[in-house]
Scaffold this motif. Structure first.
Motif, PDB file in Angstrom:
ATOM      1  N   PHE A  38      62.615 -60.894 -42.373  1.00 53.46           N
ATOM      2  CA  PHE A  38      62.136 -61.953 -43.258  1.00 53.46           C
ATOM      3  C   PHE A  38      62.469 -61.593 -44.700  1.00 53.46           C
ATOM      4  O   PHE A  38      62.837 -60.459 -45.004  1.00 53.46           O
ATOM      5  CB  PHE A  38      60.622 -62.186 -43.089  1.00 53.46           C
ATOM      6  N   ARG A  39      62.365 -62.589 -45.553  1.00 56.87           N
ATOM      7  CA  ARG A  39      62.547 -62.362 -46.987  1.00 56.87           C
ATOM      8  C   ARG A  39      61.185 -62.509 -47.644  1.00 56.87           C
ATOM      9  O   ARG A  39      60.370 -63.329 -47.229  1.00 56.87           O
ATOM     10  CB  ARG A  39      63.534 -63.360 -47.593  1.00 56.87           C
ATOM     11  N   ALA A  73      63.631 -59.953 -51.501  1.00 59.28           N
ATOM     12  CA  ALA A  73      64.207 -58.833 -50.763  1.00 59.28           C
ATOM     13  C   ALA A  73      64.098 -59.117 -49.268  1.00 59.28           C
ATOM     14  O   ALA A  73      63.159 -59.771 -48.814  1.00 59.28           O
ATOM     15  CB  ALA A  73      63.473 -57.532 -51.090  1.00 59.28           C
ATOM     16  N   VAL A  74      65.072 -58.614 -48.522  1.00 67.21           N
ATOM     17  CA  VAL A  74      65.055 -58.731 -47.061  1.00 67.21           C
ATOM     18  C   VAL A  74      64.298 -57.531 -46.497  1.00 67.21           C
ATOM     19  O   VAL A  74      64.547 -56.394 -46.889  1.00 67.21           O
ATOM     20  CB  VAL A  74      66.488 -58.774 -46.490  1.00 67.21           C
ATOM     21  N   VAL A  75      63.377 -57.814 -45.588  1.00 73.20           N
ATOM     22  CA  VAL A  75      62.623 -56.761 -44.904  1.00 73.20           C
ATOM     23  C   VAL A  75      62.983 -56.841 -43.425  1.00 73.20           C
ATOM     24  O   VAL A  75      62.947 -57.929 -42.834  1.00 73.20           O
ATOM     25  CB  VAL A  75      61.102 -56.951 -45.085  1.00 73.20           C
ATOM     26  N   GLU A  76      63.349 -55.728 -42.846  1.00 75.11           N
ATOM     27  CA  GLU A  76      63.623 -55.648 -41.416  1.00 75.11           C
ATOM     28  C   GLU A  76      62.723 -54.583 -40.814  1.00 75.11           C
ATOM     29  O   GLU A  76      62.725 -53.438 -41.267  1.00 75.11           O
ATOM     30  CB  GLU A  76      65.087 -55.333 -41.146  1.00 75.11           C
ATOM     31  N   ILE A  77      61.943 -54.988 -39.804  1.00 70.02           N
ATOM     32  CA  ILE A  77      61.016 -54.067 -39.150  1.00 70.02           C
ATOM     33  C   ILE A  77      61.361 -54.033 -37.661  1.00 70.02           C
ATOM     34  O   ILE A  77      61.285 -55.071 -36.987  1.00 70.02           O
ATOM     35  CB  ILE A  77      59.561 -54.529 -39.331  1.00 70.02           C
ATOM     36  N   PRO A  78      61.748 -52.877 -37.138  1.00 67.63           N
ATOM     37  CA  PRO A  78      61.998 -52.789 -35.696  1.00 67.63           C
ATOM     38  C   PRO A  78      60.717 -53.121 -34.921  1.00 67.63           C
ATOM     39  O   PRO A  78      59.632 -52.665 -35.282  1.00 67.63           O
ATOM     40  CB  PRO A  78      62.404 -51.333 -35.482  1.00 67.63           C
ATOM     41  N   LEU A  79      60.838 -53.911 -33.869  1.00 63.99           N
ATOM     42  CA  LEU A  79      59.666 -54.263 -33.069  1.00 63.99           C
ATOM     43  C   LEU A  79      58.987 -53.032 -32.488  1.00 63.99           C
ATOM     44  O   LEU A  79      57.770 -53.020 -32.308  1.00 63.99           O
ATOM     45  CB  LEU A  79      60.046 -55.247 -31.954  1.00 63.99           C
ATOM     46  N   ALA A 105      49.432 -62.321 -54.549  1.00 64.15           N
ATOM     47  CA  ALA A 105      50.427 -63.397 -54.514  1.00 64.15           C
ATOM     48  C   ALA A 105      51.698 -62.862 -53.876  1.00 64.15           C
ATOM     49  O   ALA A 105      52.225 -61.829 -54.297  1.00 64.15           O
ATOM     50  CB  ALA A 105      50.723 -63.902 -55.920  1.00 64.15           C
ATOM     51  N   PHE A 106      52.149 -63.541 -52.810  1.00 64.61           N
ATOM     52  CA  PHE A 106      53.440 -63.209 -52.213  1.00 64.61           C
ATOM     53  C   PHE A 106      54.012 -64.452 -51.549  1.00 64.61           C
ATOM     54  O   PHE A 106      53.294 -65.396 -51.247  1.00 64.61           O
ATOM     55  CB  PHE A 106      53.342 -62.037 -51.233  1.00 64.61           C
ATOM     56  N   GLU A 107      55.329 -64.434 -51.375  1.00 67.17           N
ATOM     57  CA  GLU A 107      56.037 -65.540 -50.729  1.00 67.17           C
ATOM     58  C   GLU A 107      56.850 -64.992 -49.566  1.00 67.17           C
ATOM     59  O   GLU A 107      57.298 -63.847 -49.599  1.00 67.17           O
ATOM     60  CB  GLU A 107      56.978 -66.217 -51.719  1.00 67.17           C
ATOM     61  N   LEU A 108      57.048 -65.839 -48.551  1.00 73.16           N
ATOM     62  CA  LEU A 108      57.855 -65.506 -47.382  1.00 73.16           C
ATOM     63  C   LEU A 108      58.901 -66.582 -47.166  1.00 73.16           C
ATOM     64  O   LEU A 108      58.668 -67.749 -47.495  1.00 73.16           O
ATOM     65  CB  LEU A 108      57.001 -65.475 -46.119  1.00 73.16           C
ATOM     66  N   ASP A 109      60.015 -66.202 -46.558  1.00 66.95           N
ATOM     67  CA  ASP A 109      61.047 -67.170 -46.185  1.00 66.95           C
ATOM     68  C   ASP A 109      61.883 -66.554 -45.072  1.00 66.95           C
ATOM     69  O   ASP A 109      61.937 -65.343 -44.892  1.00 66.95           O
ATOM     70  CB  ASP A 109      61.927 -67.477 -47.400  1.00 66.95           C
ATOM     71  N   ASP A 110      62.544 -67.408 -44.317  1.00 68.39           N
ATOM     72  CA  ASP A 110      63.514 -67.008 -43.293  1.00 68.39           C
ATOM     73  C   ASP A 110      62.956 -66.004 -42.279  1.00 68.39           C
ATOM     74  O   ASP A 110      63.597 -65.002 -41.960  1.00 68.39           O
ATOM     75  CB  ASP A 110      64.776 -66.424 -43.946  1.00 68.39           C
ATOM     76  N   VAL A 111      61.776 -66.267 -41.751  1.00 71.17           N
ATOM     77  CA  VAL A 111      61.175 -65.377 -40.751  1.00 71.17           C
ATOM     78  C   VAL A 111      61.886 -65.586 -39.407  1.00 71.17           C
ATOM     79  O   VAL A 111      62.029 -66.716 -38.945  1.00 71.17           O
ATOM     80  CB  VAL A 111      59.667 -65.654 -40.587  1.00 71.17           C
ATOM     81  N   GLU A 112      62.338 -64.479 -38.798  1.00 72.93           N
ATOM     82  CA  GLU A 112      62.998 -64.578 -37.494  1.00 72.93           C
ATOM     83  C   GLU A 112      62.868 -63.268 -36.743  1.00 72.93           C
ATOM     84  O   GLU A 112      62.665 -62.214 -37.329  1.00 72.93           O
ATOM     85  CB  GLU A 112      64.467 -64.958 -37.645  1.00 72.93           C
ATOM     86  N   VAL A 113      62.938 -63.363 -35.414  1.00 72.07           N
ATOM     87  CA  VAL A 113      62.968 -62.185 -34.568  1.00 72.07           C
ATOM     88  C   VAL A 113      64.349 -62.136 -33.978  1.00 72.07           C
ATOM     89  O   VAL A 113      64.793 -63.058 -33.307  1.00 72.07           O
ATOM     90  CB  VAL A 113      61.886 -62.258 -33.446  1.00 72.07           C
ATOM     91  N   ARG A 114      65.075 -61.038 -34.255  1.00 71.17           N
ATOM     92  CA  ARG A 114      66.470 -60.891 -33.826  1.00 71.17           C
ATOM     93  C   ARG A 114      66.592 -59.892 -32.702  1.00 71.17           C
ATOM     94  O   ARG A 114      65.935 -58.939 -32.627  1.00 71.17           O
ATOM     95  CB  ARG A 114      67.336 -60.392 -34.990  1.00 71.17           C
TER      96      ARG A 114
END
Length: 114
Positions: A38-39, A73-79, A105-114
């Motif tokens: 997610f971003r 920023a892009v965050v990637e978290i291994p499942l 305060a925070f924002e999220l965008d483009d949440v996906e599980v790859r």
């Protein structure tokens, strides 16, 4: 998302939850996928992702921290980082501020599980 966490609750937290299934808390099988991506941007505080499972595995949700700085920023978290999580029964992902108490305060965008 803007808000404030306050005292008065056993587990004070606030945030947003994403239900990947057609109905809230309906499990989706993400077997074969390995990363939550997610971003985000925000006030620089530490936040966390909570992974909710369905059925018998729906106990205390495992959490993984992330930071939301001022720039996108892009965050990637291994499942596999979510202890006790089963990718075959993911029912929800909550993006929360577990502590400290106060404004956030925070924002999220483009949440996906790859």
């Amino acid at each position: 998302m803007r808000g404030e966490t306050r005292t008065g609750f056993a587990f004070p937290w606030a945030g947003a939850i994403w239900f990947p299934g057609p109905q809230p808390m309906q499990a989706v099988d993400f077997s074969g996928r390995s990363v939550l991506r997610f971003r985000t941007r925000g006030d620089g505080r530490a936040y966390a992702v909570m992974l909710f499972g369905a059925g018998a595995a729906a106990t205390v949700p495992p959490m993984v921290p992330f930071a939301a700085g001022p720039e996108w920023a892009v965050v990637e978290i291994p499942l596999e980082s979510f202890a006790t999580a089963d990718p075959s029964i993911i029912a929800g992902l909550a993006f929360v501020t577990p502590a400290p108490l106060g404004s956030f305060a925070f924002e999220l965008d483009d949440v996906e599980v790859r």
